[in-house]
Design an enzyme around this catalytic site. Structure first.
Site, PDB file in Angstrom:
ATOM      1  N   ASP A  45      19.409  57.904 -23.705  1.00 39.21           N
ATOM      2  CA  ASP A  45      17.881  57.036 -24.284  1.00 39.21           C
ATOM      3  C   ASP A  45      16.955  57.466 -25.218  1.00 39.21           C
ATOM      4  O   ASP A  45      16.382  56.808 -26.209  1.00 39.21           O
ATOM      5  CB  ASP A  45      16.617  56.435 -22.889  1.00 39.21           C
ATOM      6  CG  ASP A  45      17.261  55.978 -21.959  1.00 39.21           C
ATOM      7  OD1 ASP A  45      18.294  55.083 -22.215  1.00 39.21           O
ATOM      8  OD2 ASP A  45      17.204  55.998 -20.798  1.00 39.21           O
ATOM      9  N   GLU A 119       6.153  53.731 -25.302  1.00 41.56           N
ATOM     10  CA  GLU A 119       5.149  53.546 -25.681  1.00 41.56           C
ATOM     11  C   GLU A 119       3.378  54.431 -26.625  1.00 41.56           C
ATOM     12  O   GLU A 119       3.915  55.286 -26.832  1.00 41.56           O
ATOM     13  CB  GLU A 119       4.431  54.192 -24.137  1.00 41.56           C
ATOM     14  CG  GLU A 119       4.442  55.410 -23.493  1.00 41.56           C
ATOM     15  CD  GLU A 119       5.399  55.934 -23.369  1.00 41.56           C
ATOM     16  OE1 GLU A 119       6.441  57.032 -24.228  1.00 41.56           O
ATOM     17  OE2 GLU A 119       6.449  55.642 -22.742  1.00 41.56           O
ATOM     18  N   ASP A 148      -7.835  61.831 -18.184  1.00 42.57           N
ATOM     19  CA  ASP A 148      -6.773  62.391 -18.372  1.00 42.57           C
ATOM     20  C   ASP A 148      -5.987  62.243 -20.020  1.00 42.57           C
ATOM     21  O   ASP A 148      -5.905  62.663 -20.800  1.00 42.57           O
ATOM     22  CB  ASP A 148      -5.304  62.883 -17.521  1.00 42.57           C
ATOM     23  CG  ASP A 148      -6.280  64.064 -16.305  1.00 42.57           C
ATOM     24  OD1 ASP A 148      -7.622  64.281 -16.602  1.00 42.57           O
ATOM     25  OD2 ASP A 148      -5.356  64.105 -15.591  1.00 42.57           O
ATOM     26  N   ALA A 156       9.411  47.207 -22.530  1.00 43.17           N
ATOM     27  CA  ALA A 156      11.019  47.952 -22.143  1.00 43.17           C
ATOM     28  C   ALA A 156      10.907  48.702 -22.037  1.00 43.17           C
ATOM     29  O   ALA A 156      11.312  50.828 -21.119  1.00 43.17           O
ATOM     30  CB  ALA A 156      11.488  48.267 -24.146  1.00 43.17           C
ATOM     31  N   ALA A 160       9.358  54.418 -18.259  1.00 43.23           N
ATOM     32  CA  ALA A 160       9.043  54.195 -17.970  1.00 43.23           C
ATOM     33  C   ALA A 160       7.608  55.453 -18.154  1.00 43.23           C
ATOM     34  O   ALA A 160       7.203  55.960 -16.683  1.00 43.23           O
ATOM     35  CB  ALA A 160       9.502  55.023 -19.957  1.00 43.23           C
ATOM     36  N   TYR A 161       6.816  56.309 -19.242  1.00 45.41           N
ATOM     37  CA  TYR A 161       6.068  56.984 -18.745  1.00 45.41           C
ATOM     38  C   TYR A 161       4.590  56.229 -17.997  1.00 45.41           C
ATOM     39  O   TYR A 161       4.226  56.362 -17.236  1.00 45.41           O
ATOM     40  CB  TYR A 161       5.456  57.816 -20.225  1.00 45.41           C
ATOM     41  CG  TYR A 161       3.784  58.266 -19.741  1.00 45.41           C
ATOM     42  CD1 TYR A 161       4.031  59.106 -18.316  1.00 45.41           C
ATOM     43  CD2 TYR A 161       3.340  58.638 -20.954  1.00 45.41           C
ATOM     44  CE1 TYR A 161       2.651  59.964 -18.514  1.00 45.41           C
ATOM     45  CE2 TYR A 161       2.435  60.030 -21.159  1.00 45.41           C
ATOM     46  CZ  TYR A 161       1.710  60.312 -19.616  1.00 45.41           C
ATOM     47  OH  TYR A 161       1.348  61.574 -19.508  1.00 45.41           O
TER      48      TYR A 161
END
Length: 259
Positions: A45, A119, A148, A156, A160-161
């Site tokens: 990726d 992102e 934070d 898409a 992920a994060y």
């Protein structure tokens, strides 16, 4: 894709990807990226994102077909025999992916624009909690978010994060964005929002002297920021190619049933 499409071949520098690329290169005729109708991307990726960003920066914006010779391979197809790769690309299903356009202004007044496929994240730079004003389409929705950090994810990139930060998984055709806080402190009950992808999302850093913040658009970072504006880059749509029956939509659905 047409059967006689001109294909480029790119591979990450790992031993595994290079070995696969050597085998695939012997199966057909390949052209430089600038002359290609589509590109076969071999690796993981991370290398696919690197390739897509290269196309966003320098072009051409052509379809990308990934073969997973990395780890997760969420944006990639399964690696099988190298003999049928041209046929697989010709029969692949096209999936449109719209990146985020992020414009950030530093405290010194420097303005930078980056694109993000997964992102855009705002993150505290020191041990001090970040304090951010959050607006949507010019209207302040949260006068002070203590956290934070916070991120905006595309469908898409929602696995992920964003998923690690307890954000929602968004189906590809949802035309939505995920706005997800990272370790929020106040408001205590706010856990994020799902917004139409026509939204323009803005952040203003509060108390920047005491609480400096950086912004990261995929892998590109800018430190000591004052303001950030994020919107979908409608003029820079990308295309991913997937084997039929194994699309990114299927992976997004499957991800929601992982235990």
């Amino acid at each position: 894709m047409p059967d006689r499409a001109r294909l480029a071949l790119l591979a990450s520098d790992t031993e595994r990807a290079q070995a696969a690329a050597a085998a695939i290169a012997a199966t057909g005729t390949w052209v430089p990226l600038a002359e290609a109708d589509a590109v076969v991307v071999i690796g993981g990726d991370g290398f696919m994102l690197q390739t897509l960003h290269h196309m966003l920066d320098d072009g051409p914006l052509i379809p990308a077909y990934g073969l997973n010779h990395g780890t997760v391979g969420f944006l990639m197809n399964r690696a099988r025999s190298s003999r049928d790769i041209v046929d697989r690309v010709a029969k692949a299903k096209a999936v449109a992916v719209a990146p985020l356009a992020m414009t950030a202004t530093t405290r010194s007044g420097v303005e930078q624009r980056f694109c993000a496929i997964n992102e855009v994240s705002l993150l505290r730079e020191t041990r001090q909690t970040a304090k951010l004003e959050v607006s949507v389409d010019g209207k302040v929705r949260i006068p002070e978010l203590a956290c934070d950090g916070v991120l905006v994810a595309t469908p898409a990139g929602s696995t992920a994060y964003n998923l690690s930060a307890n954000g929602p998984i968004l189906p590809l055709g949802s035309a939505m964005l995920a706005l997800t806080p990272i370790s929020p402190f106040r408001p205590r009950r706010w856990r994020g929002a799902i917004l139409p992808d026509s939204s323009r999302i803005g952040f203003r850093v509060l108390e920047p002297d005491k609480r400096p913040v950086s912004v990261v658009a995929d892998q590109k970072e800018l430190r000591d920021i004052a303001e950030v504006s994020i919107a979908i880059a409608l003029d820079q749509r990308l295309t991913l190619l997937f084997d039929r029956g194994h699309s990114l939509d299927d992976r997004i659905v499957t991800e929601q049933f992982q235990v």
